[in-house]
Every structure is written in structure tokens, then in C-alpha cells.
Design a protein around this motif. Structure first.
Motif, PDB file in Angstrom:
ATOM      1  N   VAL A 196     -34.768  50.462   9.293  1.00 38.13           N
ATOM      2  CA  VAL A 196     -34.186  50.968   8.055  1.00 38.13           C
ATOM      3  C   VAL A 196     -34.748  50.260   6.820  1.00 38.13           C
ATOM      4  CG1 VAL A 196     -32.179  49.418   8.080  1.00 38.13           C
ATOM      5  CG2 VAL A 196     -32.004  51.650   6.960  1.00 38.13           C
ATOM      6  N   THR A 197     -35.073  48.976   6.947  1.00 40.60           N
ATOM      7  CA  THR A 197     -35.569  48.232   5.785  1.00 40.60           C
ATOM      8  C   THR A 197     -36.952  48.691   5.332  1.00 40.60           C
ATOM      9  OG1 THR A 197     -36.447  46.507   7.250  1.00 40.60           O
ATOM     10  CG2 THR A 197     -34.231  46.178   6.358  1.00 40.60           C
ATOM     11  N   SER A 198     -37.714  49.311   6.230  1.00 37.21           N
ATOM     12  CA  SER A 198     -39.068  49.724   5.882  1.00 37.21           C
ATOM     13  C   SER A 198     -39.167  51.196   5.476  1.00 37.21           C
ATOM     14  CB  SER A 198     -40.019  49.458   7.064  1.00 37.21           C
ATOM     15  OG  SER A 198     -39.617  50.201   8.199  1.00 37.21           O
ATOM     16  N   ILE A 199     -38.045  51.897   5.487  1.00 32.55           N
ATOM     17  CA  ILE A 199     -38.030  53.307   5.091  1.00 32.55           C
ATOM     18  C   ILE A 199     -37.868  53.418   3.577  1.00 32.55           C
ATOM     19  CG2 ILE A 199     -36.750  55.485   5.271  1.00 32.55           C
ATOM     20  CD1 ILE A 199     -35.964  54.646   8.110  1.00 32.55           C
ATOM     21  N   THR A 200     -38.674  54.245   2.948  1.00 31.52           N
ATOM     22  CA  THR A 200     -38.621  54.402   1.494  1.00 31.52           C
ATOM     23  C   THR A 200     -37.901  55.692   1.096  1.00 31.52           C
ATOM     24  OG1 THR A 200     -40.712  55.621   1.357  1.00 31.52           O
ATOM     25  CG2 THR A 200     -40.834  53.197   1.308  1.00 31.52           C
ATOM     26  N   ILE A 201     -37.481  55.737  -0.163  1.00 33.25           N
ATOM     27  CA  ILE A 201     -36.863  56.956  -0.688  1.00 33.25           C
ATOM     28  C   ILE A 201     -37.847  58.112  -0.620  1.00 33.25           C
ATOM     29  CG2 ILE A 201     -35.964  58.072  -2.783  1.00 33.25           C
ATOM     30  CD1 ILE A 201     -34.748  55.340  -3.537  1.00 33.25           C
ATOM     31  N   GLN A 202     -39.111  57.834  -0.921  1.00 29.70           N
ATOM     32  CA  GLN A 202     -40.139  58.862  -0.868  1.00 29.70           C
ATOM     33  C   GLN A 202     -40.227  59.480   0.522  1.00 29.70           C
ATOM     34  OE1 GLN A 202     -41.900  59.869  -3.566  1.00 29.70           O
ATOM     35  NE2 GLN A 202     -42.860  61.494  -2.364  1.00 29.70           N
ATOM     36  N   GLU A 203     -40.165  58.647   1.557  1.00 26.98           N
ATOM     37  CA  GLU A 203     -40.246  59.151   2.930  1.00 26.98           C
ATOM     38  C   GLU A 203     -39.013  59.995   3.275  1.00 26.98           C
ATOM     39  OE1 GLU A 203     -42.695  55.876   5.512  1.00 26.98           O
ATOM     40  OE2 GLU A 203     -40.765  55.234   4.681  1.00 26.98           O
ATOM     41  N   ILE A 204     -37.860  59.552   2.806  1.00 28.80           N
ATOM     42  CA  ILE A 204     -36.624  60.296   3.082  1.00 28.80           C
ATOM     43  C   ILE A 204     -36.664  61.671   2.427  1.00 28.80           C
ATOM     44  CG2 ILE A 204     -34.118  60.350   2.713  1.00 28.80           C
ATOM     45  CD1 ILE A 204     -34.213  57.233   2.799  1.00 28.80           C
ATOM     46  N   THR A 205     -37.054  61.716   1.157  1.00 30.16           N
ATOM     47  CA  THR A 205     -37.067  62.999   0.448  1.00 30.16           C
ATOM     48  C   THR A 205     -38.147  63.938   0.993  1.00 30.16           C
ATOM     49  OG1 THR A 205     -38.439  61.992  -1.293  1.00 30.16           O
ATOM     50  CG2 THR A 205     -36.063  62.103  -1.680  1.00 30.16           C
TER      51      THR A 205
END
Length: 210
Positions: free
Chosen positions: A31-40
Motif C-alpha cells: 500500500v505504501t508504494s501505490i500512488t494516486i496516479q496508479e489508483i485513478t
């Protein structure tokens, strides 16, 4: 947790897209390495849409967690009726436990990743508190009333019950839920009320370590 006003269906849909995207990403990375950009990108939404609902990634993670756990609370909450109070308490415990497993079954991907090493560290503790208060509320209340006659301190007993059950839920998810929610609810109810050695039929078959 307090009651919230009804959420616009479009907002709920957007939140679900983002949450589903998070779950898919958590299958691959921490979870710490996931970015907002990747989520969107995974949700096929814009960053602007994300920031309409959340201040930052941490806000999104906490709100998403709380939304799911709020749904869980609503699912397991006993229904009020006019039956005899002792019968209602026993029935409520059994029904709440079954509803707990049914809800986790319906949201298996989410719970599997969130209870794993890749999920939010605080998720397990939040869920443990909910299981303790909402699923075993009457049981724990009964333990409190009988506290003077207990051979084991109440806090240790409650910790044992809830921690053991969260552990079993995790194992169930990791095994791809090879047993049904009804089976799990029935067996864990027996384990809680009668104890693991007795339920397994091992009382006279094993040597205790003392």
C-alpha cells in the motif's frame, strides 16, 4: 460509528471504482508504494475526480476502510423484535456471526488484501474491535457479568476469542474460502462455546504440554 447522511449514488459508484482499483493494485504491491496516479488510472478516472472526494491518499485509504467497516456493522447489527430476551440474545449472536462471514465472502478480495501484509496496518485492529463489539457483544457482556467466577482474567479471555477468530477468518480467505460462510459460522460458534480440544474430539487423545 455515527450515522451518516445518504450518499449520492454517483459518489458511491466513484468510491467503489477507486476502492476496487486499490484492491487490484494491492494484489501486486504494498500500500505504501501505490500512488494516486496508479489508483485513478486503474479506476479509469481522473486525478481531478479523486481530489473532489479525498484530500490525499491517506484520506482515501482511511475513508475507504471506514466505509467498508460501516457496511459490515450494518450487516451484522441484530434486528429488534418482541421475542423472549434470552432467546433473542442467543439467536442474534448466531445470526450476526453468519452475517459476518457472508459479508466477508461477498467482499473477499478487499478483506484478503487488507488483512494481508500489503494492506493498511490499522485495518486488522479496527476489524477486531468491530468483531468484538458487534458480533460478540452479548457474549462479552455475559463474560463481564460472570467475571467474579472466572478462572482466567476477562481481558485475556476476550483477547483470545477475538484474535483467534480474526486468525481463522484470515486462514479461510487464504484458502480461497473452501468452506461456506454457514459452515464457518457454525464451527466457530462451537469452538467459542465448547473449546477447540473438545470440539475436535481430542480430549482423551492428546498429551497436554504439562
Amino acid at each position: 460509528m455515527s450515522k451518516k447522511a445518504k450518499v449520492d449514488p454517483r459518489i458511491k459508484r466513484t468510491n467503489k471504482y477507486l476502492r476496487d482499483a486499490l484492491v487490484e493494485l494491492l494484489k501486486e504491491k504494498d500500500v505504501t508504494s501505490i500512488t494516486i496516479q496508479e489508483i485513478t488510472e486503474k479506476a479509469e478516472l481522473t486525478r481531478g475526480t479523486f481530489y473532489l472526494h479525498y484530500q490525499d491518499k491517506q484520506d482515501f485509504l482511511m475513508q475507504s476502510m471506514n466505509e467498508v467497516l460501516e457496511e459490515l456493522i450494518e450487516k451484522v447489527k441484530p434486528k429488534q423484535n418482541n421475542e423472549d430476551s434470552s432467546e433473542v440474545e442467543e439467536k442474534n449472536e448466531s445470526v450476526s456471526f453468519l452475517k459476518l462471514f457472508e459479508f466477508i465472502y461477498d467482499h473477499a478480495d478487499y478483506f484478503k488484501v487488507m488483512l494481508s501484509d500489503r494492506g493498511l496496518p490499522q485495518f486488522r485492529s479496527h476489524m477486531t474491535e468491530i468483531v468484538k463489539k458487534r458480533v460478540y457483544g452479548e457474549l462479552i457482556s455475559s463474560i463481564g457479568e460472570a467475571e467474579d467466577g472466572l478462572d482466567i482474567p476477562k481481558d485475556i479471555l476476550i483477547s483470545y476469542i477475538t484474535s483467534a477468530h480474526i486468525g481463522v477468518i484470515c486462514s479461510w480467505l487464504e484458502s480461497d474460502m473452501k468452506f461456506s460462510p454457514a459452515f464457518m459460522a457454525e464451527k466457530l460458534t462451537s469452538l467459542t462455546l465448547l473449546g477447540p480440544i473438545r470440539v475436535a474430539g481430542l480430549e482423551n487423545k492428546i498429551k497436554l504440554p504439562y
